[in-house]
Design a protein around this motif. Structure first.
Motif, mmCIF file in Angstrom:
data_model
loop_
_atom_site.group_PDB
_atom_site.id
_atom_site.type_symbol
_atom_site.label_atom_id
_atom_site.label_comp_id
_atom_site.label_asym_id
_atom_site.label_seq_id
_atom_site.Cartn_x
_atom_site.Cartn_y
_atom_site.Cartn_z
ATOM 1 N N LEU A 1 0.823 -1.215 0.000
ATOM 2 C CA LEU A 1 0.000 0.000 0.000
ATOM 3 C C LEU A 1 0.857 1.265 0.000
ATOM 4 N N ASN A 2 2.001 1.208 0.666
ATOM 5 C CA ASN A 2 2.888 2.368 0.709
ATOM 6 C C ASN A 2 3.690 2.539 -0.573
ATOM 7 N N GLY A 3 3.613 1.545 -1.469
ATOM 8 C CA GLY A 3 4.241 1.674 -2.776
ATOM 9 C C GLY A 3 5.671 1.204 -2.869
ATOM 10 N N ALA A 4 6.193 0.579 -1.804
ATOM 11 C CA ALA A 4 7.586 0.115 -1.844
ATOM 12 C C ALA A 4 7.759 -1.055 -2.815
ATOM 13 N N PHE A 5 6.709 -1.895 -2.951
ATOM 14 C CA PHE A 5 6.712 -3.016 -3.889
ATOM 15 C C PHE A 5 5.339 -3.109 -4.540
ATOM 16 N N PRO A 6 5.289 -3.559 -5.801
ATOM 17 C CA PRO A 6 4.002 -3.601 -6.508
ATOM 18 C C PRO A 6 3.047 -4.697 -6.050
ATOM 19 N N SER A 7 3.590 -5.774 -5.458
ATOM 20 C CA SER A 7 2.725 -6.871 -4.994
ATOM 21 C C SER A 7 3.375 -7.586 -3.826
ATOM 22 N N ILE A 8 2.564 -8.303 -3.063
ATOM 23 C CA ILE A 8 3.063 -9.048 -1.907
ATOM 24 C C ILE A 8 4.068 -10.103 -2.325
ATOM 25 N N GLU A 9 3.810 -10.766 -3.466
ATOM 26 C CA GLU A 9 4.680 -11.845 -3.919
ATOM 27 C C GLU A 9 6.090 -11.358 -4.249
ATOM 28 N N GLU A 10 6.236 -10.077 -4.556
ATOM 29 C CA GLU A 10 7.538 -9.552 -4.961
ATOM 30 C C GLU A 10 8.368 -9.020 -3.795
ATOM 31 N N ILE A 11 7.838 -9.097 -2.572
ATOM 32 C CA ILE A 11 8.573 -8.593 -1.406
ATOM 33 C C ILE A 11 9.541 -9.669 -0.907
ATOM 34 N N GLY B 1 -11.068 0.329 3.469
ATOM 35 C CA GLY B 1 -11.268 0.855 2.123
ATOM 36 C C GLY B 1 -10.180 0.482 1.145
ATOM 37 N N ILE B 2 -9.507 -0.657 1.389
ATOM 38 C CA ILE B 2 -8.389 -1.046 0.526
ATOM 39 C C ILE B 2 -8.570 -2.436 -0.077
ATOM 40 N N ASP B 3 -9.760 -3.022 0.087
ATOM 41 C CA ASP B 3 -9.972 -4.389 -0.386
ATOM 42 C C ASP B 3 -9.865 -4.508 -1.910
ATOM 43 N N HIS B 4 -10.027 -3.393 -2.629
ATOM 44 C CA HIS B 4 -9.902 -3.422 -4.087
ATOM 45 C C HIS B 4 -8.453 -3.243 -4.536
ATOM 46 N N LEU B 5 -7.565 -2.966 -3.582
ATOM 47 C CA LEU B 5 -6.165 -2.707 -3.913
ATOM 48 C C LEU B 5 -5.234 -3.857 -3.571
ATOM 49 N N VAL B 6 -5.560 -4.596 -2.520
ATOM 50 C CA VAL B 6 -4.662 -5.651 -2.045
ATOM 51 C C VAL B 6 -5.470 -6.717 -1.327
ATOM 52 N N VAL C 1 -10.894 -1.610 14.594
ATOM 53 C CA VAL C 1 -11.214 -3.042 14.512
ATOM 54 C C VAL C 1 -10.145 -3.826 15.263
ATOM 55 N N ILE C 2 -10.576 -4.853 15.979
ATOM 56 C CA ILE C 2 -9.661 -5.818 16.594
ATOM 57 C C ILE C 2 -9.884 -7.151 15.898
ATOM 58 N N GLY C 3 -8.856 -7.647 15.219
ATOM 59 C CA GLY C 3 -8.970 -8.951 14.576
ATOM 60 C C GLY C 3 -8.503 -10.056 15.507
ATOM 61 N N HIS C 4 -9.007 -11.260 15.280
ATOM 62 C CA HIS C 4 -8.594 -12.428 16.073
ATOM 63 C C HIS C 4 -7.955 -13.458 15.151
ATOM 64 N N HIS C 5 -6.823 -13.961 15.567
ATOM 65 C CA HIS C 5 -6.109 -14.971 14.790
ATOM 66 C C HIS C 5 -6.997 -16.180 14.521
ATOM 67 N N GLU C 6 -7.821 -16.552 15.492
ATOM 68 C CA GLU C 6 -8.675 -17.732 15.365
ATOM 69 C C GLU C 6 -9.766 -17.563 14.315
ATOM 70 N N THR C 7 -10.105 -16.325 13.964
ATOM 71 C CA THR C 7 -11.136 -16.070 12.948
ATOM 72 C C THR C 7 -10.565 -15.228 11.809
ATOM 73 N N LEU C 8 -9.284 -15.399 11.540
ATOM 74 C CA LEU C 8 -8.593 -14.542 10.583
ATOM 75 C C LEU C 8 -9.132 -14.700 9.166
ATOM 76 N N GLU C 9 -9.654 -15.869 8.822
ATOM 77 C CA GLU C 9 -10.186 -16.070 7.469
ATOM 78 C C GLU C 9 -11.331 -15.105 7.175
ATOM 79 N N ASP C 10 -12.074 -14.725 8.202
ATOM 80 C CA ASP C 10 -13.146 -13.753 8.037
ATOM 81 C C ASP C 10 -12.685 -12.340 8.388
ATOM 82 N N ASP C 11 -11.827 -12.238 9.390
ATOM 83 C CA ASP C 11 -11.417 -10.916 9.874
ATOM 84 C C ASP C 11 -10.543 -10.168 8.868
ATOM 85 N N ALA C 12 -9.642 -10.874 8.183
ATOM 86 C CA ALA C 12 -8.743 -10.206 7.240
ATOM 87 C C ALA C 12 -9.515 -9.494 6.117
ATOM 88 N N PRO C 13 -10.440 -10.185 5.420
ATOM 89 C CA PRO C 13 -11.212 -9.481 4.387
ATOM 90 C C PRO C 13 -12.044 -8.338 4.957
#
Length: 381
Positions: free
Chosen positions: A166-176, A323-328, A304-316
């Motif tokens: 998001l900060n623009g240091a790399f174009p995608s997560i896979e490239e970090i 407001g960044i779900d369309h970016l990453v 927001v407080i996310g929980h590791h145990e429910t991360l599959e739902d919390d992350a999205p």
């Protein structure tokens, strides 16, 4: 020639008609009976299907179970958790489609924090100063007005990758590159402590703020394994400097020559006078200090407080709320990795004295209460 049997012919015709009507009536009756049996059979099949659909064979496959949660009464609440239903606590069960209750879950988590923060009996365990130590833990994305508080051993690395993109240091997560993620001179992630007091306050008041938690004792086990057993990042100071310091102070049998054991680690963390060692260890303690000390949840109003145990739902959900779900997207979560493992916890604490476990819980009680984790009575009693 005259027909001499008109009456007989008429009787024969009438008889045939009667037989045909009787046969036709029986035919319809059989068809009706067959249809009834078919309907009954289909109803039985449908009932069986519905029963199988709503069973909960495991934590990850059920899609319908949360349809019932809004009607479940609030039962089994712990003191100070008035507004946090037992069924919504992080227990390792991760719904794959909980859109009906997700907003309620996140509202309840924040309300629970507010309730515990107001509890005078827990004030020493729930409050901390927003010091440089805390501000150093909070990473900033000015472009999208986001603050992320770092809580190691809770999927922290993946969230840092999200912010790096998001900060623009790399174009995608896979490239970090992996060696860049935690290199704060290369990853392009400014800390909140790097800003002026006025800029810090501005961001704390207006930015989207979040962090992730998990069961406190399971997090300590993860920290111990990562830093003292496997040490995948080849950080020698954990084994060669920190571990010997803990052993010298807390090992009961001084003739034992084994490397640091989980029992030594527990005794160190549960010692009310642990701070003199913490000062020697410096920022390395971030892997096992409390969430309160890391993120100051009673002093900073998180979104927001996310929980590791429910991360599959919390992350999205977090990405959408920020407001960044369309970016990453959050990196793929391996199946089962976020599930709370009670057996593992029991195995690690096996043989450790109840006194040491109770002292450990006394230090982390604020984390248990603030984030709705149940008191581990199976270890304490």
């Amino acid at each position: 020639m005259k027909n001499t049997h008109p009456q007989g012919s008429a009787q024969t015709l009438a008889g045939r008609i009667t037989e045909w009507l009787t046969f036709d009536n029986m035919h319809h009756q059989w068809l009706l009976l067959a249809a009834c049996f078919w309907v009954i059979f289909m109803f039985m099949v449908a009932s069986k299907f519905i029963t199988l659909t709503f069973k909960d064979p495991d934590a990850y496959s059920t899609k319908q179970e949360f349809l019932f949660l809004t009607a479940v009464p609030d039962a089994g609440k712990l003191p100070g958790e008035k507004h946090f239903p037992e069924e919504l606590k992080p227990t390792g069960k991760v719904p794959s489609d909980s859109r009906l209750v997700q907003p309620l879950v996140y509202v309840e988590r924040l309300e629970l924090i507010r309730n515990v923060c107001r509890d005078e009996a827990l004030k020493n365990l729930s409050h901390t100063a927003v010091s440089k130590f805390v501000l150093d833990r909070i990473f900033v994305c000015d472009k999208h007005k986001i603050l992320f508080c770092q809580t190691p051993k809770v999927g922290n690395t993946q969230w840092k990758k999200v912010l790096i993109v998001l900060n623009g240091a790399f174009p995608s997560i896979e490239e970090i590159p992996e060696n860049v993620v935690h290199d704060h001179e290369k990853n392009g992630l400014p800390r909140l402590s790097s800003f002026s007091d006025a800029e810090i306050q501005k961001r704390l008041k207006t930015y989207f703020k979040f962090f992730i938690v998990r069961d406190p004792f399971e997090r300590l086990i993860s920290a111990f394994k990562d830093k003292f057993v496997h040490n995948p990042r080849f950080e020698p100071w954990y084994r060669h400097e920190i571990a010997p310091g803990i052993i010298r102070k807390y090992r009961k049998n001084r003739t034992e020559t084994r490397g640091i054991q989980f029992e030594d680690f527990v005794r160190y963390l549960g010692d009310p006078n642990h701070r003199w060692l913490d000062l020697q260890f410096g920022d390395h303690i971030i892997h096992w200090v409390t969430y309160v000390e890391l993120c100051a949840p009673c002093e900073i109003k998180y979104s927001v407080i996310g929980h590791h145990e429910t991360l599959e739902d919390d992350a999205p959900y977090i990405l959408k709320e920020a407001g960044i779900d369309h970016l990453v997207s959050y990196p793929t979560i391996p199946p089962g990795i976020t599930v709370y493992n009670k057996t593992k916890v029991e195995r690690y604490f096996l043989g450790i004295s109840k006194r040491d476990i109770r002292r450990l819980y006394a230090r982390f009680e604020g984390d248990f209460k603030l984030f709705g984790y149940q008191k581990p009575d199976f270890l304490l009693n």
